[in-house]
Design a protein around this motif. Structure first.
Motif, PDB file in Angstrom:
ATOM      1  N   LYS A  73      33.750  27.261  31.329  1.00  0.00           N
ATOM      2  CA  LYS A  73      34.653  26.909  32.377  1.00  0.00           C
ATOM      3  C   LYS A  73      33.523  26.638  33.783  1.00  0.00           C
ATOM      4  O   LYS A  73      32.621  27.187  33.805  1.00  0.00           O
ATOM      5  CB  LYS A  73      35.016  28.431  33.133  1.00  0.00           C
ATOM      6  CG  LYS A  73      36.036  28.482  34.402  1.00  0.00           C
ATOM      7  CD  LYS A  73      36.609  29.616  34.456  1.00  0.00           C
ATOM      8  CE  LYS A  73      37.867  29.560  35.629  1.00  0.00           C
ATOM      9  NZ  LYS A  73      38.384  30.869  35.972  1.00  0.00           N
ATOM     10  N   LYS A 115      49.279  28.997  37.912  1.00  0.00           N
ATOM     11  CA  LYS A 115      48.049  29.058  37.405  1.00  0.00           C
ATOM     12  C   LYS A 115      47.861  29.024  35.956  1.00  0.00           C
ATOM     13  O   LYS A 115      47.015  29.628  35.484  1.00  0.00           O
ATOM     14  CB  LYS A 115      47.296  30.391  37.988  1.00  0.00           C
ATOM     15  CG  LYS A 115      47.434  30.482  39.430  1.00  0.00           C
ATOM     16  CD  LYS A 115      47.181  31.871  40.091  1.00  0.00           C
ATOM     17  CE  LYS A 115      47.499  32.220  41.431  1.00  0.00           C
ATOM     18  NZ  LYS A 115      47.281  33.428  42.050  1.00  0.00           N
ATOM     19  N   HIS A 122      43.126  29.773  35.060  1.00  0.00           N
ATOM     20  CA  HIS A 122      42.720  29.432  36.675  1.00  0.00           C
ATOM     21  C   HIS A 122      43.247  30.508  37.605  1.00  0.00           C
ATOM     22  O   HIS A 122      43.952  31.422  37.180  1.00  0.00           O
ATOM     23  CB  HIS A 122      43.185  28.090  36.759  1.00  0.00           C
ATOM     24  CG  HIS A 122      42.802  26.949  36.077  1.00  0.00           C
ATOM     25  ND1 HIS A 122      41.361  26.321  36.107  1.00  0.00           N
ATOM     26  CD2 HIS A 122      43.274  26.592  34.869  1.00  0.00           C
ATOM     27  CE1 HIS A 122      40.979  25.597  35.243  1.00  0.00           C
ATOM     28  NE2 HIS A 122      42.467  25.222  34.462  1.00  0.00           N
ATOM     29  N   THR A 132      37.798  24.366  39.345  1.00  0.00           N
ATOM     30  CA  THR A 132      37.276  24.585  37.870  1.00  0.00           C
ATOM     31  C   THR A 132      37.812  23.517  37.090  1.00  0.00           C
ATOM     32  O   THR A 132      39.039  23.114  37.169  1.00  0.00           O
ATOM     33  CB  THR A 132      37.385  26.072  37.535  1.00  0.00           C
ATOM     34  OG1 THR A 132      38.914  26.219  37.269  1.00  0.00           O
ATOM     35  CG2 THR A 132      36.812  27.270  38.721  1.00  0.00           C
ATOM     36  N   SER A 141      42.077  22.428  38.044  1.00  0.00           N
ATOM     37  CA  SER A 141      42.859  23.338  38.876  1.00  0.00           C
ATOM     38  C   SER A 141      42.404  23.384  40.562  1.00  0.00           C
ATOM     39  O   SER A 141      41.290  22.682  40.693  1.00  0.00           O
ATOM     40  CB  SER A 141      42.730  24.927  38.360  1.00  0.00           C
ATOM     41  OG  SER A 141      43.252  25.561  39.534  1.00  0.00           O
TER      42      SER A 141
END
Length: 598
Positions: A482, A426, A446, A468, A464
């Protein structure tokens, strides 16, 4: 002054019988008689003394320039963009200004994309209209009808293969008859038993079983342990390999495939064993309708290269490097990165190097999933949680090793010596490739694996599995936006002020990126039915590929105008475009290249 003006007007128009002619007769008559000697009964070659120059091509050229600007621009619009950009400025300064007229270029772009399309999709400020029109015209000339042509060639190749198979079966029957075996025994379905075996063995030897045998041999020799670090378990699309080598059980270290591999890229291809696909592009419905009653066509503008078999597993990524599409790097599930020379003549390229050495598993210890390059620096990211750096200027010598903490799924090189890596844990990590401890910063942007990544000198854009897109300002050191989407992005391209991306549902997304403001513009359905695994956008072109076994070429307008759809025999895992050359990474262990025919 008035008499001189009347004289020039008469010479250019060839008339002057009015009131002005009467007033200026003493001065005008010698010029009039000299310009028309036939009317005085003189031979056509006779000339009378005159101070006026005779008509010449240069005089007619000045007549063209005397036309209203709108008419000159209209005439120039019928010339190719290449001619307007490169030829007219060499003729004269006035015609060179035609190529500087932004309105004329916008009208040309409107004709190319269609009156109902919006172009460009993103901001118009600073948009390079001449380059966009030039690229669109070249794209239309090269790719229009290419899909139908490739389908016809594939159909012809399949017919030839069928003839060869029939001839081979006939030779086998004759050989068996000479050996006294007699007639072939019929099985319950009424098919010759030997015939069935020949087809099956032929397929297995040419396809998967040959690969499985190599893997078993390696295990027996002890060269490849059954549980290898960084090597994830097989996906659904490789069930035949699992059956052929059942003793080769893989561990599920790091859960790398949980997010993307089994569920998506490989899973969507699991049904291909039960379907009938010819070895090459398939014939679409449009090609089926138009293939009859067709006159011989000129040679196609593009040539297709199929690189020799340099991998023993699916090719996950491909990248054209060098600036002119002359070199190609390919990363595969066989853990190797190969470097190809496309400058060789003929229908194939030449394998230059397997980076890291020769033989199997020499580049990485896990699947090679992504590639990135800038100048002579090439970076390869792998499931073994490493990024390896290679110097293309030194015959592919290894330049460095970066240890990540999870499988590396995407890479970007926005600046010299600055490397960005998106990983399964992530995070987006920033590295300085010049130092021994290269990690500069690790960003947790993320809540799931980072699947795609683009960047410039200031901004990082990452997509991701958590659906997002994050925009991070490197200079300010903070997240600017975001954006939550209804699907997740697998491929992304950032060019000028436009960002294009492909998602897991086969849709394309267009965004604008201007002064740090990221804004969604629209999304488009261009006909992909599965993951969009690769995308490339430039001012005048748009290329996409998908796990649905198709590659599409579009004009980058809204909605995109699709020029060509190529059907492949397997899922397409990625693409790269450079200098008009297109390379694709195939699920059938090969790399294919399309380029302008030399």
């Amino acid at each position: 002054m008035s008499e001189s003006r009347v004289t020039v007007g008469h010479d250019e128009a060839g008339a002057g019988r009015g009131e002005k002619e009467a007033k200026s007769a003493p001065l005008k008559q010698p010029s009039n008689e000299a310009s028309r000697p036939g009317q005085l009964g003189l031979p056509p070659g006779s000339q009378l003394p005159s101070t006026e120059p005779s008509p010449s091509p240069s005089a007619e050229g000045s007549g063209l320039l005397s036309l209203p600007w709108e008419m000159v621009a209209r005439i120039a619009s019928h010339l190719s963009a290449q001619c307007v950009i490169t030829v007219l400025p060499q003729v004269c300064h006035t015609l060179g200004n035609v190529g500087k007229d932004s309105t004329a270029w916008q009208l040309r772009a409107r004709r190319l994309t269609g009156p109902r399309a919006s172009f460009p999709v993103g901001p118009r400020d600073g948009f390079d209209w001449p380059s966009a029109c030039l690229e669109m015209e070249e794209l239309i000339a090269c790719w229009t009808g290419q899909g139908e042509r490739a389908a016809r060639e594939a159909e012809q190749a399949e017919r030839e293969r069928e003839v060869e198979r029939a001839q081979e079966r006939e030779r086998d029957r004759e050989a068996l008859a000479e050996e006294g075996i007699g007639e072939w025994e019929e099985v319950e379905e009424g098919r010759p038993q030997v015939d069935e075996g020949v087809d099956e063995v032929g397929f297995l030897v040419e396809g998967v079983m040959a690969v499985a045998w190599d893997r078993e041999e390696l295990i027996e020799e002890g060269d490849m342990p059954q549980d290898r670090e960084g090597d994830p378990p097989m996906g659904v699309g490789e069930e035949r390999l699992e059956t052929a080598a059942e003793e080769e059980e893989r561990d599920d270290e790091q859960g790398v495939l949980e997010a993307i591999e089994v569920e998506e890229r490989v899973g969507v291809l699991a049904d291909r064993d039960g379907q009938d696909y010819i070895a090459g592009p398939r014939l679409g419905s449009e090609g089926e309708k138009n293939r009859s009653s067709r006159t011989p066509s000129p040679p196609p503008a593009l040539e297709r290269l199929s690189l020799p078999s340099g991998h023993i597993a699916e090719v996950n990524s491909v990248l054209l490097v060098g600036g002119d599409g002359a070199l190609c790097a390919s990363g595969s599930r066989d853990r190797n990165v190969n470097l190809w020379d496309l400058r060789e003549g003929g229908s194939t390229g030449r394998l230059l190097h397997t980076l890291g050495g020769q033989g199997l598993f020499s580049t990485h210890k896990g699947w090679v999933w992504c590639l990135a390059a800038r100048g002579p620096l090439l970076a390869s990211g792998s499931f073994d949680s490493t990024v390896r750096l290679w110097d293309l200027g030194a015959q592919g010598a290894e330049r460095g090793l970066i240890m990540a903490r999870a499988a590396v799924l995407c890479l970007a090189l926005p600046q010299k010596d600055v490397l960005l890596a998106g990983t399964y844990d992530k995070k987006v990590s920033v590295y300085d490739t010049r130092v021994a401890a290269p990690l500069v910063k690790s960003l947790r942007l993320h809540s799931n694996a980072v699947l795609c990544l683009v960047a410039d000198e200031q901004y990082i854009l990452s997509g991701s599995k958590d659906r997002t897109v994050v925009i991070y300002d490197r200079r300010a050191g903070k997240t600017l936006q975001k954006l939550q989407l209804g699907s997740y992005l697998l491929s992304m391209c950032y060019s000028d002020s436009e960002v294009w991306a492909g998602d897991n549902q086969g849709m394309l997304h267009a965004f604008s990126m201007q002064a740090g403001v990221f804004k969604p513009l629209s999304q488009f359905d261009v006909g992909h039915t599965s993951l969009v695994t690769g995308i490339h956008r430039s001012p005048g072109s748009l290329y996409t590929c998908s796990a649905d076994r198709t590659i599409k070429v579009h004009l980058p307008c809204a909605p995109p105008r699709t020029l060509c759809t190529l059907h492949h025999q397997a899922g397409v895992n990625g693409l790269s475009v450079e200098a008009g050359v297109l390379a694709i990474a195939s699920g059938e262990m090969c790399v294919e290249v399309w380029r302008v025919r030399r």
